[in-house]
Design an enzyme around this catalytic site. Sequence first.
Site, PDB file in Angstrom:
ATOM      1  N   ASP A 154       5.948 -17.440   4.367  1.00  0.00           N
ATOM      2  CA  ASP A 154       6.604 -16.711   3.281  1.00  0.00           C
ATOM      3  C   ASP A 154       8.098 -16.576   3.554  1.00  0.00           C
ATOM      4  OD1 ASP A 154       4.038 -16.331   2.190  1.00  0.00           O
ATOM      5  OD2 ASP A 154       3.757 -14.513   3.365  1.00  0.00           O
ATOM      6  N   HIS A 183       0.119 -11.302   2.695  1.00  0.00           N
ATOM      7  CA  HIS A 183       0.282 -12.766   2.702  1.00  0.00           C
ATOM      8  C   HIS A 183      -0.578 -13.390   1.613  1.00  0.00           C
ATOM      9  CE1 HIS A 183       1.134 -16.737   4.177  1.00  0.00           C
ATOM     10  NE2 HIS A 183      -0.113 -16.987   4.495  1.00  0.00           N
TER      11      HIS A 183
END
Length: 336
Positions: A154, A183
């Site tokens: 990310d 996530h």
Amino acid sequence: MVKAAVLGAAGGIGQPLALLLKTDPAIKELRLFDVVPVVKGVAQDISHVDTPAVTSGHVKSDDGEGLKAALTGCDIVVIPAGVPRKPGMTRDDLFNINAGIVRDLAQGIAQHCPKAFVLIISNPVNSTVPIAAEVFKAAGVFDPKRLFGVTTLDVVRSSTMSAQAIDKPNSADEFTIPVIGGHSGHTIIPLLSQSKPALPSSLFEDKEKLAALVKRIQFGGDEVVEAKAGGGSATLSMAYAGFRFAQQVISAAFNGKKGVIAPSYVYVADNKEITQSIGKDIAFFSVPVELGPSGVEKLHPLGDISPYEKELLSACLEELPGSITKGVQFIQQPKL
């Protein structure tokens, strides 16, 4: 020198991740484990690379000796094991399969290398990290400083996609952007307002462009799943991200490097400063983590976030607690 293991080393993430780890000069032994025999060929292949790590392959066996051989005495364990996403699947769709895989591997870690740093890549990370924590608690070996959910992809996507959004695609490596939350989809919160160096104000003034960028970061995995058209999910970028975070842990824990800070999905329940900055009592959350010899040396609070990022945080907190509970209940619920 470090002894490292990759569990799920024959897969789409595991193979390139193992290759990258072989290049780290701090690793003395690299042990590759999988349920399929081809992992021994992967290990043999990688063993030809001219770096210090002695590489070995280990296959799951009915007596558990394969996992034992892979784990005994390991300092760091990286877990990309599990099934990949396919078109139309969310990370939560993977839960029933990958939850059992992570549970079994965590039991092996608890038995054979309970002091190892454990880096979990297997999705859904929002649930699989709590699963591992519950296994370690049941075994009496849970150390919240040594258990990490790898959210580095990310972070990588935030830098890359932000550079593209401001028409400077070659400057991706110049931007450091913290990513908090979880996530998966809406639980991913890129703190673009805290980018170093700062992103141009014009990006934040264009609300549609800003929202599109955030959505792309949150659902970047979908781009890969769709582009591969049934051929898999993000593997190479995830392997790079997993290697990058493993390197950060190794450099801080074993090489004595100071000031290593990286976002990671970790246990925060006992840190009131962090839960207050989040605005909710929650067990796991991705925050900037200062790494050191014991793993987590310090958790950094969220800092000043923009009104838009506060909205993203609210959306995250509507979803993330349920994913954590799902993982905890998978271990705690009575088995029929």
